[in-house]
Design an enzyme around this catalytic site. Structure first.
Site, PDB file in Angstrom:
ATOM      1  N   CYS A 141       0.843  -1.194   0.000  1.00  0.00           N
ATOM      2  CA  CYS A 141       0.000   0.000   0.000  1.00  0.00           C
ATOM      3  C   CYS A 141       0.877   1.243   0.000  1.00  0.00           C
ATOM      4  O   CYS A 141       2.095   1.162   0.104  1.00  0.00           O
ATOM      5  CB  CYS A 141      -0.906   0.014   1.222  1.00  0.00           C
TER       6      CYS A 141
ATOM      7  N   ASP B 284      15.971 -23.948  -3.319  1.00  0.00           N
ATOM      8  CA  ASP B 284      16.556 -22.662  -2.940  1.00  0.00           C
ATOM      9  C   ASP B 284      18.056 -22.704  -2.715  1.00  0.00           C
ATOM     10  O   ASP B 284      18.670 -21.676  -2.514  1.00  0.00           O
ATOM     11  CB  ASP B 284      15.894 -22.144  -1.666  1.00  0.00           C
TER      12      ASP B 284
ATOM     13  N   ASP C 169      12.592 -29.303  -2.785  1.00  0.00           N
ATOM     14  CA  ASP C 169      13.758 -29.424  -1.934  1.00  0.00           C
ATOM     15  C   ASP C 169      13.215 -29.305  -0.512  1.00  0.00           C
ATOM     16  O   ASP C 169      12.088 -28.847  -0.318  1.00  0.00           O
ATOM     17  CB  ASP C 169      14.729 -28.282  -2.274  1.00  0.00           C
TER      18      ASP C 169
ATOM     19  N   CYS D  61       3.311   1.769   2.869  1.00  0.00           N
ATOM     20  CA  CYS D  61       4.596   1.058   2.822  1.00  0.00           C
ATOM     21  C   CYS D  61       5.621   1.871   2.038  1.00  0.00           C
ATOM     22  O   CYS D  61       6.765   2.007   2.447  1.00  0.00           O
ATOM     23  CB  CYS D  61       4.432  -0.299   2.147  1.00  0.00           C
TER      24      CYS D  61
ATOM     25  N   ASP E  46      20.782 -27.196  -5.414  1.00  0.00           N
ATOM     26  CA  ASP E  46      19.600 -27.336  -6.266  1.00  0.00           C
ATOM     27  C   ASP E  46      19.797 -26.674  -7.624  1.00  0.00           C
ATOM     28  O   ASP E  46      19.005 -26.900  -8.532  1.00  0.00           O
ATOM     29  CB  ASP E  46      18.381 -26.673  -5.610  1.00  0.00           C
TER      30      ASP E  46
END
Lengths: 740, 53
Positions: A48, A636, A456, A51, A640
């Site tokens: 918004c 992550d 993962d 922020c 990976d």
């Protein structure tokens, strides 16, 4: 970083911060032309105006900051400041203290071609739009006044003005098509731009001929409008396109640098790539392990979050093997090199990653597939029309060519050029508002086709950070003391302990003992918080499933704080829904079998493999590919990245390491797992819409081509047909916004 | 019909002005953050006015 703790000892937070935020932000800082530091951050949690104001307002109050602007559409924060580049860490912490998480962006990998090409297309689009609008204005006059009412002179005058607008604007705004067509023709291939260019040039040339011979119909309006619609499609397409990943190169840079070795009692600095097996290295606290080695002296904790995605540090003793690329976070150690840097684990990941990136190039986009069929058919039809009118209709070549050109115009892939990119752009922006960043329209297409999802474990299914799990068993004042001490340390467990307590903190003097724990004096009593042996509590029952911190006070039984990594809050619901969608779900982890089994059970995943190294993970993926599966990988960690790059589509949480994020085709923010489902649903719906759109354009062509070949298409009919079909596919695309 | 002789150029001129201002606004980055612009209307005025990119 001249921060000091309360006891007055300087604290070096630098090495330890890396365990909290996956990567420090300083390497992403660039100098701009004014000599200021420039950094782009992706900020999560902005929804918004408040922020924007909070973040920008706070940052602008800092005197060093010269520019702070948050782009609400892309959630990117552009920051400029003067002074040292390391100030970035402070700025990030500042944003973090406002309650937003931010991750750095390397501008080179993300938006290099976006600016130039997209901007050029937008300029061309503006010119084409201007020309189309104005010519249409003049054409209306010609179309809707009978031949008797408007004299030849007036009509010619209007046509001449049209030509005057059309020719320069086609020369300018048609360049994207001409350039691309020229390029492929020179290489001996063909693409969609060839019929477009031929159509545009022939139409303009024929219209000019008509103009000079005082003809009734000129098709300048058709040509310009066609170009306008095609440019819209092209512009949207360029916005939906991804930039080639360069993850392997980013990774190589980790292997650079130097290491300190001991030779005959003397220390010496060598380049990491010159390390040989058998050498003895000194690895200081906060240093990355340069090559696979075995510990000779010292006891420390190893943070292997970069390699395995495992964010919990692991204790390493004399005789333990440690892998290159992991981080020594607790105490200095000496170690013997087992393998040179080139043969170490990190290097093997790089090799895998390069292989995976190369195998990716095979995918052919739907639009290109259609173009391959489309181009020859259209040209053939135009040619047949031309020849038949001359041979069978005994027509002169000029009017016959004119009819052939109308076939080209009417079949020009106007709606087809819009059909796919409009859907993709609407879908991408729809997902972006939900914190899901799709790197390419390509990824959407592939996402719609997947039948297997591989997860993962740490950081993907789970949050990847420890949380206190026996808070209920601990007395409130004990927790208060422990949290007050823990907040002085950057150790992940200490931070987890501190964040588990939300009451007022006590003032106390805390000393950090590297690799062991924290000590403090409170109300005249010495309190220790740290490893169990250091706190003198070795006889406490051991809890192998949990990570622990022990607090010892004189004359009281030591208290144990147990930590575990939690599943993402909606992991179970998301996985069950994915199963209902008919997807095969797998969990691949490098972690121990028992822990993986436990997480798999908790998340309702039936198929899992544990203890896999990156090679084995990649082999699993290749196995799935061989049996014809289309795989989505969600991960992550660095381990990976090969499988992220090799999978048909890949997703990474924004909290993942930078290389994983750069490799993945989709990045999602926040603590939830539901983005996986949202992205999948949006992709599938987008694919349905694309198919509908293509269906619509085919029907349109089936109706229009016979008319055009028969010579019934006047400029008015061409304009109506083109715009109505384009509007239809565009409106259809916007239905994707109905998705939740 | 002689009215066309200056009406059409005038219409074109207006169109060109529109095109020119679009190109100007594009080059000054006013289309970079459309959603943000919508939100920023709601913000209180700031003393620090560095809204230009």
């Amino acid at each position: 970083m001249a921060e000091q703790n309360i006891s007055g000892e300087p604290v070096d937070h630098r090495p330890l911060t890396t365990t909290n935020t996956p990567s420090p932000v300083t390497p992403y800082v660039r100098k701009n032309e004014n000599g200021e530091n420039h950094l782009v951050l992706m900020v999560d949690g902005v929804n918004c105006a408040k922020c924007i104001q909070k973040i920008e307002g706070t940052l602008r109050k800092i005197p060093q900051v010269t520019h702070a602007r948050l782009n609400f559409s892309t959630r990117r924060l552009n920051l400029n400041w003067t002074g040292p580049a390391e100030f970035a860490e402070f700025l990030c912490a500042k944003i973090g203290s406002l309650g937003y998480t931010c991750t750095p962006f390397s501008p080179e990998t993300f938006e290099s071609n976006e600016n130039k090409e997209t901007r050029f297309l937008l300029l061309s689009l503006a010119v084409a739009g201007f020309a189309a609008g104005n010519i249409m204005l003049l054409s209306f006059a010609v179309w809707f006044t009978g031949a008797n009412e408007m004299g030849v002179g007036t009509r010619d005058f209007l046509h001449w003005i049209s030509a005057l607008i059309a020719i320069p604007s086609i020369t300018y705004a048609g360049r994207p098509f001409f350039q691309s067509a020229y390029k492929v023709l020179r290489a001996g291939h063909t693409n969609m731009d060839v019929p477009i260019s031929v159509g545009l040039i022939l139409t303009t040339a024929m219209s000019l001929f008509e103009l000079v011979t005082h003809g009734t119909h000129t098709y300048f309006d058709s040509a310009v409008m066609l170009m306008f619609f095609l440019l819209i499609g092209r512009y949207l397409d360029s916005r939906a396109r991804a930039n080639a990943g360069q993850a392997a190169r980013d990774l190589m840079s980790l292997m650079g640098g130097t290491a300190t070795i001991i030779e005959n009692g003397v220390t010496r600095t060598v380049l990491v790539r010159d390390l040989q097996p058998g050498m003895t290295v000194i690895i200081a606290m906060g240093e990355r392990i340069p090559a696979d080695c075995i510990i000779i002296t010292g006891q420390t904790e190893i943070d292997s979050s970069l390699i395995t995605g495992e964010t919990m540090p692991v204790t390493a003793n004399v005789g333990d093997h440690i892998a290159s690329g992991t981080l020594n976070i607790a105490a200095p150690i000496t170690a013997r090199i087992l393998r040179s840097a080139d043969e170490s684990q990190l290097a093997s990941i790089v090799t895998l990653l390069e292989r995976a990136e190369q195998s990716q190039a095979k995918y052919v986009r739907l639009a290109d597939k259609i173009a391959r069929l489309y181009t020859p058919i259209v040209h053939l039809l135009a040619l047949i029309t031309f020849i038949s009118w001359i041979m069978l209709g005994h027509m002169a070549w000029q009017p016959a060519l004119m009819i052939a050109v109308t076939v080209l115009i009417i079949t020009c892939p106007c709606a087809l050029a819009l059909a796919i990119p409009v859907v993709q752009v609407v879908a991408i922006s729809h997902l972006m508002k939900r914190g899901i960043l799709i790197r390419s329209g390509n990824a959407l297409e592939r996402l719609a086709k997947i039948d297997t999802v591989i997860f993962d474990k740490t950081g993907t299914l789970t949050l990847g950070k420890p949380t206190l799990c026996n808070k209920a068993d601990i007395a409130a004042n004990t927790l208060q003391i422990a949290a007050s001490m823990a907040c002085h340390s950057r150790h992940p467990l200490a931070q987890a302990l501190a964040s588990a307590y939300d009451g007022p903190l006590l003032e106390m003097t805390v000393t950090e003992h590297a690799g062991r724990g924290l000590s403090a004096t409170h109300n005249g009593r010495d309190i220790k918080l740290g490893r169990r042996d250091w706190c003198g509590a070795s006889n406490l029952p051991s809890q192998p499933d949990y990570l622990e911190i022990v607090m010892a006070q004189p004359d009281t039984t030591p208290v144990m704080f147990l930590f575990t990594d939690r599943l993402r809050p909606d992991a179970i619901a998301t996985i069950n829904t994915l199963k209902q969608r008919g997807l095969k779900i797998m969990l691949l982890s490098g972690d121990r079998h028992e822990i993986t089994a436990k997480v798999a059970r908790a998340a309702c995943i039936d198929e899992f493999r544990a203890g896999l190294n990156p090679d084995q993970k990649f082999a699993e993926l290749e196995g799935l590919h061989k049996t014809g599966h289309q795989v989505l990988m969600v991960g992550d960690g660095l381990n990976d990245t090969p499988i992220l790059a090799g999978a048909d589509v890949s997703m990474a949480p924004a909290s993942g390491i930078d290389i994983a994020r750069n490799t993945a085709s989709v990045v999602f923010t926040g603590d939830k797992l539901v983005p996986v489902l949202q992205a999948l649903d949006a992709a599938r719906f987008a694919q349905t819409l694309v198919r509908q759109n293509i269906g619509m354009t085919i029907i349109y062509n089936l109706l229009a081509i016979p008319l055009a070949m028969a010579g019934y298409v006047t400029p008015l009919i061409a304009a109506l047909a083109m715009s109505s079909s384009s509007i239809m596919v565009t409106l259809n695309a916007f239905r994707i916004r109905r998705l939740k | 019909m002689s009215v066309l002789l200056y009406m059409i150029p005038l219409a074109l001129l207006l169109g060109l002005i529109g095109l020119g201002s679009f190109i100007w606004s594009l080059k000054t980055g006013q289309y970079d953050d459309l959603d943000g612009a919508a939100q920023r209307i709601l913000m209180d005025d700031e003393t620090d006015n560095s809204s230009k990119n």
